[in-house]
Enzyme design. Structure first.
Site, PDB file in Angstrom:
ATOM      1  N   GLU A 232       0.891  -1.167   0.000  1.00 31.90           N
ATOM      2  CA  GLU A 232       0.000   0.000   0.000  1.00 31.90           C
ATOM      3  C   GLU A 232       0.922   1.208   0.000  1.00 31.90           C
ATOM      4  OE1 GLU A 232      -3.355  -0.282   2.810  1.00 31.90           O
ATOM      5  OE2 GLU A 232      -2.544  -2.256   3.266  1.00 31.90           O
ATOM      6  N   CYS A 266      -1.929   9.165   3.236  1.00 34.72           N
ATOM      7  CA  CYS A 266      -1.643   8.662   1.873  1.00 34.72           C
ATOM      8  C   CYS A 266      -2.698   9.140   0.910  1.00 34.72           C
ATOM      9  CB  CYS A 266      -1.553   7.142   1.892  1.00 34.72           C
ATOM     10  SG  CYS A 266      -3.009   6.333   2.567  1.00 34.72           S
TER      11      CYS A 266
HETATM   12  P1  NAD Z   1       8.802   4.801   4.127  1.00 40.43           P
HETATM   13  O1  NAD Z   1       8.591   4.054   2.875  1.00 40.43           O
HETATM   14  O2  NAD Z   1       9.995   5.630   4.281  1.00 40.43           O
HETATM   15  O3  NAD Z   1       8.820   3.790   5.374  1.00 40.43           O
HETATM   16  C1  NAD Z   1       7.778   2.873   5.622  1.00 40.43           C
HETATM   17  C2  NAD Z   1       8.291   1.750   6.511  1.00 40.43           C
HETATM   18  O4  NAD Z   1       9.316   1.024   5.822  1.00 40.43           O
HETATM   19  C3  NAD Z   1       8.954   2.226   7.806  1.00 40.43           C
HETATM   20  O5  NAD Z   1       8.646   1.303   8.824  1.00 40.43           O
HETATM   21  C4  NAD Z   1      10.433   2.174   7.463  1.00 40.43           C
HETATM   22  O6  NAD Z   1      11.252   2.057   8.602  1.00 40.43           O
HETATM   23  C5  NAD Z   1      10.488   0.918   6.631  1.00 40.43           C
HETATM   24  N1  NAD Z   1      11.629   0.801   5.717  1.00 40.43           N
HETATM   25  C6  NAD Z   1      12.493   1.751   5.300  1.00 40.43           C
HETATM   26  N2  NAD Z   1      13.406   1.228   4.433  1.00 40.43           N
HETATM   27  C7  NAD Z   1      13.088  -0.089   4.304  1.00 40.43           C
HETATM   28  C8  NAD Z   1      13.616  -1.161   3.531  1.00 40.43           C
HETATM   29  N3  NAD Z   1      14.675  -0.996   2.712  1.00 40.43           N
HETATM   30  N4  NAD Z   1      13.048  -2.376   3.626  1.00 40.43           N
HETATM   31  C9  NAD Z   1      11.961  -2.570   4.417  1.00 40.43           C
HETATM   32  N5  NAD Z   1      11.409  -1.584   5.178  1.00 40.43           N
HETATM   33  C10 NAD Z   1      11.959  -0.365   5.113  1.00 40.43           C
HETATM   34  O7  NAD Z   1       7.468   5.647   4.322  1.00 40.43           O
HETATM   35  P2  NAD Z   1       7.159   6.751   5.453  1.00 40.43           P
HETATM   36  O8  NAD Z   1       7.921   7.993   5.142  1.00 40.43           O
HETATM   37  O9  NAD Z   1       7.297   6.111   6.787  1.00 40.43           O
HETATM   38  O10 NAD Z   1       5.594   6.986   5.183  1.00 40.43           O
HETATM   39  C11 NAD Z   1       5.091   7.867   4.249  1.00 40.43           C
HETATM   40  C12 NAD Z   1       4.690   7.152   2.973  1.00 40.43           C
HETATM   41  O11 NAD Z   1       3.750   6.115   3.233  1.00 40.43           O
HETATM   42  C13 NAD Z   1       3.986   8.077   1.994  1.00 40.43           C
HETATM   43  O12 NAD Z   1       4.455   7.816   0.705  1.00 40.43           O
HETATM   44  C14 NAD Z   1       2.532   7.680   2.123  1.00 40.43           C
HETATM   45  O13 NAD Z   1       1.730   8.001   1.018  1.00 40.43           O
HETATM   46  C15 NAD Z   1       2.657   6.207   2.320  1.00 40.43           C
HETATM   47  N6  NAD Z   1       1.433   5.665   2.902  1.00 40.43           N
HETATM   48  C16 NAD Z   1       0.622   4.856   2.135  1.00 40.43           C
HETATM   49  C17 NAD Z   1      -0.572   4.362   2.678  1.00 40.43           C
HETATM   50  C18 NAD Z   1      -1.492   3.482   1.868  1.00 40.43           C
HETATM   51  O14 NAD Z   1      -2.347   2.851   2.469  1.00 40.43           O
HETATM   52  N7  NAD Z   1      -1.384   3.433   0.558  1.00 40.43           N
HETATM   53  C19 NAD Z   1      -0.928   4.689   3.971  1.00 40.43           C
HETATM   54  C20 NAD Z   1      -0.084   5.524   4.714  1.00 40.43           C
HETATM   55  C21 NAD Z   1       1.104   5.994   4.176  1.00 40.43           C
END
Ligand code: NAD
Length: 467
Positions: A232, A266
């Protein structure tokens, strides 16, 4: 100190309302993660064996979350920044999600298609599931992953963002009072913990919510063990206002669709397309709200808009805004950081934004909203569909049939009319294009955590089957 003699590593957790560290969380190592996943694997057979016991345990888990609601909400506001009332709402949705999936057992289905066999589809759980979530709705998004995964009979290893580990750790302790040991474990740490979790051979499904670039990395990591992947990802939702829209009547709802949780949603409205004739009126209505909304620490009861969650995100919001202003945009409200401590950014309405500016083409994920004029509905639809994202979108107008016909042309997972980002627990949630892979929500979310197991059996009158 642990028996090994090694001192546990920890990392700081910052209160975004002050910019100061207020606590810390364990920075878990690879060997600790291995042990957690091993225990999750061993807890799986017991948990998957008894659906009725799962229903009882998940209902008890929902009760436990509600009972701990005040503590969870305060801690969530402290580390995430959102107003306390919104944290309470997030806790309530976490409990509601558990309750919804507790009562949604997978059905068995028999297929008879005229052949001398019947086939029965029985649904089997997958094994340990890795749930990786971002910092904008740490509890609610975690529940969107672990509630269906657990209801399906899987065990779960849950990793929150290092920006918001504490409320999730508390949630893990609360859930442990209702669930058998090792059925759900929270792990915390900085990268590469998430990458290790996503690529771990003991994990059978990686369910991830976060940004598009990290989603790509997660899909690549999970490919090593061919674990199932549900992603997501980010959004850049457009709101298209039609020429029969009554600006005064929709302005509040539209403003909050963009600015709730400080724009860190999001499926927030991230771009507004207004008919050229109404553009100035729309900008004025939104700017007036942006200038007067109470901004402050989430624990202050008067606050409606908190800080941006973390320093890198604040920098990102500042950069896209500066770039837009350099590209020729004008700030009808805000446009800058707020003085004083904490990660506060003035709620910002941008006008005269060139359509190619990053605040339009990328995901700003903060309290900044561009309002763009259009001349024909075709032009607005083309612009709305003109990014790689496809999470949600909305159409606003008085003639609902006409609005629905325009909504039907949006390339996204969910389209709203005169609303945005309202979701039912029972609906499928799936992004189009780069906004996601797989389906969450409702029964689809449950089946996303199951695999079909099909038994073919001859009918009673089969010549071989009977003596
Ligand atoms: P992010 O992608 O930076 O991090 C998300 C998660 O992934 C965190 O727990 C992070 O520690 C972890 N992570 C980081 N690098 C990783 C890797 N290499 N492998 C596995 N895990 C890793 O996102 P963010 O800045 O925490 O959140 C914001 C983003 O999330 C925005 O793009 C937003 O639109 C999206 N989002 C989407 C939804 C949806 O339902 N579509 C909902 C909420 C947020």
């Amino acid at each position: 100190m642990p028996a090994s003699g090694r001192r546990d590593a920890r990392f700081p957790v910052v209160d975004p309302a002050t910019g100061e560290t207020f606590d810390e969380a364990p920075d878990q190592r690879a060997d600790e993660l291995d042990a957690v996943i091993d225990r999750a694997g061993r807890a799986w057979p017991g948990w998957r064996a008894d659906p009725a016991a799962r229903t009882t345990a998940l209902r008890a888990a929902a009760d436990a979350v509600e009972a701990a609601g005040d503590d969870l909400a305060r801690l969530l506001t402290r580390e995430q920044g959102k107003p306390l009332a919104e944290s309470h709402a997030e806790v309530a949705r976490t409990a509601a999600r558990l309750r919804y999936f507790a009562d949604l057992p997978p059905g068995t289905r028999r297929i008879t298609d005229g052949r001398p066999v019947h086939s029965e589809i029985r649904w089997r759980s997958l094994g340990p599931v890795a749930a990786i979530v971002p910092w904008n709705f740490p509890l609610q998004l975690a529940a969107a992953k672990f509630a269906p995964a657990l209801a399906a009979g899987n065990t779960v290893v849950l990793k929150p963002s290092p920006f918001t580990p504490l409320a999730t750790r508390l949630l893990g302790s609360v859930l442990a009072t209702a669930l058998p040991e090792d059925v759900l474990t929270v792990v915390t740490g900085r990268e590469p913990l998430g990458a290790r979790l996503a690529s771990h051979p003991g994990i059978r499904h990686v369910t991830f919510t976060g940004s598009v670039p990290t989603g790509r990395a997660v899909a690549g990591a999970a490919a090593a063990s061919l674990a199932r992947v549900t992603l997501e990802l980010g959004g850049n939702d457009a709101a298209v206002l039609l020429d029969d829209v009554e600006v005064d009547r929709i302005a509040d709802r539209l403003f909050w669709a963009a600015f709730r949780n400080c724009g860190q949603v999001c499926m927030a409205v991230k771009r507004v397309y207004a008919p050229a004739r109404l553009h100035a009126e729309v900008v004025e209505a939104l700017a007036q709200r942006a200038k007067t909304v109470p901004v402050g620490p989430g624990l202050d009861p008067d606050t409606r808009l908190g800080p941006v969650n973390n320093a890198p995100q604040l920098t990102r919001v500042e950069q896209v805004t500066r770039q837009a202003l350099a590209d020729g945009a004008r700030a009808a409200a805000g446009g800058h950081r707020l003085d004083g401590p904490g990660y506060f950014f003035a709620p910002t309405i941008l006008t005269d934004v060139p359509p190619g500016s990053p605040v339009v083409t990328e995901e700003q994920f903060g309290p900044v909203l561009p309002v763009l004029p259009y001349r024909s509905v075709d032009e607005a639809v083309e612009a709305a569909n003109g990014t790689a994202f496809g999470l949600g979108g909305s159409v606003w107008g008085t003639d609902l049939d006409r609005a629905e016909a325009v909504a039907d042309r949006l390339e996204c997972g969910t389209a709203w009319i005169n609303h945005h980002a309202e979701l039912s627990l029972a609906q499928p949630f799936a992004g189009a294009k780069h906004s996601g892979v797989g389906v969450a929500g409702g029964p689809w979310g449950l089946y996303g955590n199951l695999r079909p197991f099909v038994v073919h059996r001859p009918r009673e009158d089969d010549e071989v089957g009977r003596r």
